[in-house]
Every structure is written in C-alpha cells, then in structure tokens.
Design an enzyme around this catalytic site. Structure first.
Site, PDB file in Angstrom:
ATOM      1  N   THR A 107     -94.681 -18.446 -86.217  1.00  0.00           N
ATOM      2  CA  THR A 107     -94.095 -17.831 -87.590  1.00  0.00           C
ATOM      3  C   THR A 107     -94.953 -16.931 -87.968  1.00  0.00           C
ATOM      4  O   THR A 107     -96.225 -16.654 -87.775  1.00  0.00           O
ATOM      5  CB  THR A 107     -94.046 -18.911 -88.655  1.00  0.00           C
ATOM      6  N   ASP A 108     -94.474 -15.813 -88.810  1.00  0.00           N
ATOM      7  CA  ASP A 108     -95.309 -14.831 -89.624  1.00  0.00           C
ATOM      8  C   ASP A 108     -95.971 -15.522 -90.601  1.00  0.00           C
ATOM      9  O   ASP A 108     -97.101 -14.661 -91.052  1.00  0.00           O
ATOM     10  CB  ASP A 108     -94.166 -13.714 -90.255  1.00  0.00           C
ATOM     11  N   TYR A 115     -97.263 -25.029 -94.432  1.00  0.00           N
ATOM     12  CA  TYR A 115     -96.306 -25.144 -93.131  1.00  0.00           C
ATOM     13  C   TYR A 115     -97.039 -24.136 -92.325  1.00  0.00           C
ATOM     14  O   TYR A 115     -97.267 -24.235 -90.967  1.00  0.00           O
ATOM     15  CB  TYR A 115     -95.185 -24.522 -93.728  1.00  0.00           C
ATOM     16  N   ASP A 123     -87.559 -37.500 -80.620  1.00  0.00           N
ATOM     17  CA  ASP A 123     -87.879 -37.197 -82.098  1.00  0.00           C
ATOM     18  C   ASP A 123     -89.400 -36.812 -82.065  1.00  0.00           C
ATOM     19  O   ASP A 123     -90.343 -37.432 -81.362  1.00  0.00           O
ATOM     20  CB  ASP A 123     -87.786 -38.664 -82.849  1.00  0.00           C
ATOM     21  N   TRP A 183     -88.272 -14.838 -91.083  1.00  0.00           N
ATOM     22  CA  TRP A 183     -87.185 -14.749 -91.805  1.00  0.00           C
ATOM     23  C   TRP A 183     -85.742 -14.910 -91.140  1.00  0.00           C
ATOM     24  O   TRP A 183     -84.590 -14.017 -91.049  1.00  0.00           O
ATOM     25  CB  TRP A 183     -87.098 -13.142 -92.518  1.00  0.00           C
TER      26      TRP A 183
HETATM   27  N1  LIG Z   1     -86.469 -20.200 -90.703  1.00  0.00           N
HETATM   28  C1  LIG Z   1     -87.257 -19.122 -90.661  1.00  0.00           C
HETATM   29  O1  LIG Z   1     -87.089 -18.273 -91.471  1.00  0.00           O
HETATM   30  C2  LIG Z   1     -88.189 -19.197 -89.746  1.00  0.00           C
HETATM   31  C3  LIG Z   1     -89.329 -18.180 -89.833  1.00  0.00           C
HETATM   32  C4  LIG Z   1     -90.256 -17.924 -88.800  1.00  0.00           C
HETATM   33  C5  LIG Z   1     -90.283 -18.884 -87.630  1.00  0.00           C
HETATM   34  N2  LIG Z   1     -89.555 -19.986 -87.830  1.00  0.00           N
HETATM   35  C6  LIG Z   1     -89.785 -20.958 -86.594  1.00  0.00           C
HETATM   36  O2  LIG Z   1     -88.591 -20.824 -85.796  1.00  0.00           O
HETATM   37  C7  LIG Z   1     -88.318 -22.174 -85.228  1.00  0.00           C
HETATM   38  C8  LIG Z   1     -86.872 -22.188 -85.314  1.00  0.00           C
HETATM   39  O3  LIG Z   1     -86.734 -22.356 -86.808  1.00  0.00           O
HETATM   40  P1  LIG Z   1     -85.170 -22.609 -87.367  1.00  0.00           P
HETATM   41  O4  LIG Z   1     -85.007 -22.020 -88.571  1.00  0.00           O
HETATM   42  O5  LIG Z   1     -84.154 -22.864 -86.260  1.00  0.00           O
HETATM   43  O6  LIG Z   1     -85.290 -24.266 -88.148  1.00  0.00           O
HETATM   44  P2  LIG Z   1     -84.252 -25.212 -88.572  1.00  0.00           P
HETATM   45  O7  LIG Z   1     -82.974 -24.506 -88.769  1.00  0.00           O
HETATM   46  O8  LIG Z   1     -85.063 -25.758 -89.859  1.00  0.00           O
HETATM   47  O9  LIG Z   1     -84.090 -26.356 -87.444  1.00  0.00           O
HETATM   48  C9  LIG Z   1     -85.429 -27.075 -87.067  1.00  0.00           C
HETATM   49  C10 LIG Z   1     -85.089 -28.063 -85.946  1.00  0.00           C
HETATM   50  O10 LIG Z   1     -85.944 -28.876 -85.830  1.00  0.00           O
HETATM   51  C11 LIG Z   1     -85.506 -30.080 -85.647  1.00  0.00           C
HETATM   52  N3  LIG Z   1     -86.582 -31.185 -86.207  1.00  0.00           N
HETATM   53  C12 LIG Z   1     -86.948 -31.128 -87.268  1.00  0.00           C
HETATM   54  N4  LIG Z   1     -87.775 -32.242 -87.275  1.00  0.00           N
HETATM   55  C13 LIG Z   1     -87.719 -33.052 -86.008  1.00  0.00           C
HETATM   56  C14 LIG Z   1     -88.291 -34.122 -85.452  1.00  0.00           C
HETATM   57  N5  LIG Z   1     -88.993 -34.818 -86.122  1.00  0.00           N
HETATM   58  N6  LIG Z   1     -88.011 -34.408 -84.163  1.00  0.00           N
HETATM   59  C15 LIG Z   1     -87.237 -33.492 -83.374  1.00  0.00           C
HETATM   60  N7  LIG Z   1     -86.651 -32.470 -83.906  1.00  0.00           N
HETATM   61  C16 LIG Z   1     -86.877 -32.041 -85.431  1.00  0.00           C
HETATM   62  C17 LIG Z   1     -84.170 -30.077 -86.408  1.00  0.00           C
HETATM   63  O11 LIG Z   1     -83.289 -31.312 -86.177  1.00  0.00           O
HETATM   64  P3  LIG Z   1     -82.698 -32.123 -87.393  1.00  0.00           P
HETATM   65  O12 LIG Z   1     -81.397 -31.224 -87.554  1.00  0.00           O
HETATM   66  O13 LIG Z   1     -82.278 -33.329 -86.835  1.00  0.00           O
HETATM   67  O14 LIG Z   1     -83.551 -32.305 -88.601  1.00  0.00           O
HETATM   68  C18 LIG Z   1     -83.634 -28.827 -86.259  1.00  0.00           C
HETATM   69  O15 LIG Z   1     -82.858 -28.727 -85.014  1.00  0.00           O
HETATM   70  C19 LIG Z   1     -89.324 -23.227 -85.541  1.00  0.00           C
HETATM   71  O16 LIG Z   1     -90.226 -23.228 -84.864  1.00  0.00           O
HETATM   72  C20 LIG Z   1     -89.644 -22.383 -87.188  1.00  0.00           C
HETATM   73  O17 LIG Z   1     -91.037 -22.855 -87.436  1.00  0.00           O
HETATM   74  C21 LIG Z   1     -88.566 -20.059 -88.811  1.00  0.00           C
END
Ligand SMILES: NC(=O)c1ccc[n+]([C@@H]2O[C@H](COP(=O)([O-])OP(=O)(O)OC[C@H]3O[C@@H](n4cnc5c(N)ncnc54)[C@H](OP(=O)(O)O)[C@@H]3O)[C@@H](O)[C@H]2O)c1
Length: 297
Positions: free
Chosen positions: A110-111, A134, A44, A159
């Site tokens: 991230t962007d 964020y 965590d 995205w």
């Molecule tokens: N989504 C986008 O559009 C986007 C765009 C640019 C960059 N990013 C970056 O890309 C990466 C992956 O994003 P994603 O879209 O796969 O995100 P996501 O689907 O929201 O998944 C986030 C992950 O982080 C885990 N998490 C959250 N809080 C936590 C904690 N306290 N301890 C341990 N794990 C925790 C979640 O676990 P739970 O399921 O247990 O909550 C989940 O496995 C991230 O670094 C994000 O910032 C995302």
C-alpha cells in the site's frame, strides 16, 4: 520457467475482496493460467498452518498471488494485533512456504507505508514511515517477504475501487443519488486504481515472470492524479449525477487513522521492468461504471 507450453499454475489467496474478485475474473478466463483461488474458508490468515498446507500440497505450482489482507484502515487503530497477524505474521508464513516450495510470490502492499510528506510522487526506494497501524502492519509484511523470499514482487498500490464490494466509488454513487452536495476531502492526493486494472497488471507480471524473472518492490497505480474530491466529482460527472462535490480539509473530516496527504506513486519502474502501462484513472473509472451498468449493480 522458460519454453513453457503448459499453463502457468497459479495459487491465489483472497477471492472475495475487490482485487481477489477481479483476479478470479481476469485469470480464470485466461487459458494461459491454471488457477486455484482460495477463500478465507479454505485458507484463513489467522490460521497460518492452512497457508503452509495449501502451498505445500498444491499439485502443480509456478506462482503464488496474495490478494488477502486486513484492510480496515480505521479499525486497525484498535485492532493492530489482529491486523499484524494477518498482514505480517501470516505473510511471513506465506513467504517461507513459497521459499520451501521454490515458487515466487506476487504480494500487494500500500501507499500507506509512506507518510505523504514528500512533495513529488513516491519512488520505490523512498523512505517508508507509516502514519497508521494498518500501514505499519503492511510494511512489516513486506519486510517478512524480503527476509525470507528473494523471488518476490511486492506491488504497492493506492485507492483501490471496484464495482464489487464496499469502497469510495460505491459510497459516492449512493450519496450522489441521495444529496445535492457531498463534502469530500480535497487535500489528500493520489490516483484511484481500479481493481480490474491492477488485476490485469498482475496478469502481465505473472506472464513476464514466467519468461524472465525480475523481482523486487514496484508501484502500480492507474495513471494521473487527483484528490478524493476530484475523484468524487468525476464519479458524479461520469455517472450523470447532479450532486456537487464540495472540497473540505482532512482536518474537517477526522478519522481514527491518519492518512498521507501525498499518496502519489511513481510507476516508471513497473513500466520499464514489465512493460505495464497504467491506463488513465478516468478511463478505468469509465470501464468500471460501464461494467456495473451491464451487470445491473
Ligand atoms: N482498498 C484499497 O484502497 C487499497 C489501497 C492500497 C493497497 N491495498 C491492498 O490491496 C490488497 C487488496 O485490497 P482489496 O481492496 O481487494 O481488499 P478487500 O476488498 O478488503 O479484500 C480483502 C480480502 O482479504 C480477505 N481476508 C481478510 N481477512 C482474512 C483472513 N483472516 N484470512 C483470509 N483472508 C482474509 C477478505 O476475505 P473476506 O471477504 O472473507 O473478509 C478479502 O478477500 C490488500 O493487500 C490491501 O492491503 C488496498
């Protein structure tokens, strides 16, 4: 790490998210990797000692990949301290733990570290200026890594969507079935990036790092560019839905967090360094939709 015959021992944080799930599938099925993937239950990020312990106690370890993050962009406006704990303080512990263990880290950013005012695609050395909480916490996480762990690959992406989890694609598929018209923001530009193609890029980088280490900050996004409205149109078209995407301005869809108008990322550096060539975003979308059809999602 040259002349390796044993699989690359990789420790992954975050398994349930879009990227985490894709990595589990991409790396788990590849016998060139021996992966241990830890969910929030086992590590965590609000309890950083669990991160430290996991890195320290891994029996064999060549590389760490972090797919865990606080990603609720709008909620972060009122929960910035929590987002900072997960995206910056925990990441600092992760970077220190990797440094102590002598292993590199691939981390995803991230962007949203950019303000979107540039008129061309962003390059990795462009100035950062996050517009929202964020983005500030993600940028702080990057800075922690640079401070404590030279052996890092920070991947800024944009995205993300997938057949798994909640995201823009899933929302549009639902709305496109329910409505004839869906109003979608048309003045934010970027590249939709499939979690699966990002996971495949990470796999390629992990293999390259094992052969010849190259570290730093890189962009990865699927190829081409569009707006959210253009993405919605293409989703409807490929999914065979009759709904029409109606372009609206960001000002007509107010959200708690401000978002950059320009999220376009120049990916030349990652191609030159690691040979990663992003597929066109439309073909990644087709692959994701085909996968969803196959699994009945
Ligand atoms: N989504 C986008 O559009 C986007 C765009 C640019 C960059 N990013 C970056 O890309 C990466 C992956 O994003 P994603 O879209 O796969 O995100 P996501 O689907 O929201 O998944 C986030 C992950 O982080 C885990 N998490 C959250 N809080 C936590 C904690 N306290 N301890 C341990 N794990 C925790 C979640 O676990 P739970 O399921 O247990 O909550 C989940 O496995 C991230 O670094 C994000 O910032 C995302």
């Amino acid at each position: 790490m040259t002349g390796r015959t044993a699989p690359i021992a990789l420790l992954q944080f975050g398994t349930s998210g879009q990227l985490g799930d894709a990595l589990v599938r991409v790396l788990g099925e590849d016998d060139r990797f021996a992966c241990v993937a830890l969910s929030r239950e086992r590590a965590d990020f609000t309890r950083p000692e669990e991160i430290e312990r996991a890195v320290r106690d891994a029996a064999r370890l060549d590389l760490v990949v972090n797919a865990a993050a606080y990603t609720a962009v709008d909620k972060a406006e009122e929960e910035e301290p929590l987002a900072y704990r997960i995206n910056a303080e925990a990441v600092e512990v992760l970077a220190r733990s990797c440094a102590a263990r002598g292993v590199p880290l691939i981390h995803v950013s991230t962007d949203y570290v950019y303000d979107g005012a540039k008129s061309a695609p962003y390059r990795e050395d462009d100035a950062t200026a996050p517009l929202n909480a964020y983005g500030r916490t993600k940028l702080a996480g990057e800075e922690m890594i640079r401070r404590h762990l030279p052996a890092h690959v920070i991947l800024r992406t944009s995205w993300i969507y997938s057949g798994h989890g909640r995201n823009f694609l899933k929302t549009m598929l639902r709305l496109g079935r329910e409505r004839d018209e869906v109003r979608v923001v048309a003045d934010q530009h970027g590249a939709p990036t499939s979690a699966m193609s990002l996971a495949m890029a990470i796999r390629a980088i992990a293999r390259e790092l094992a052969a010849s280490p190259s570290f730093g900050t890189f962009h990865y996004a699927d190829g081409g560019e569009t707006s959210w409205c253009g993405f919605a149109e293409e989703i409807f078209r490929q999914a065979g839905l009759r709904a029409r995407a109606v372009p609206i301005a960001t000002a007509d869809y107010p959200t708690p967090a401000r978002r950059p108008a320009n999220s376009r990322l120049d990916t030349a550096k990652i191609s030159q360094t690691f040979g990663v060539r992003p597929p066109a975003w439309q073909s990644s979308l087709a692959a994701v939709l085909a996968g969803m059809k196959e699994t009945g999602k």
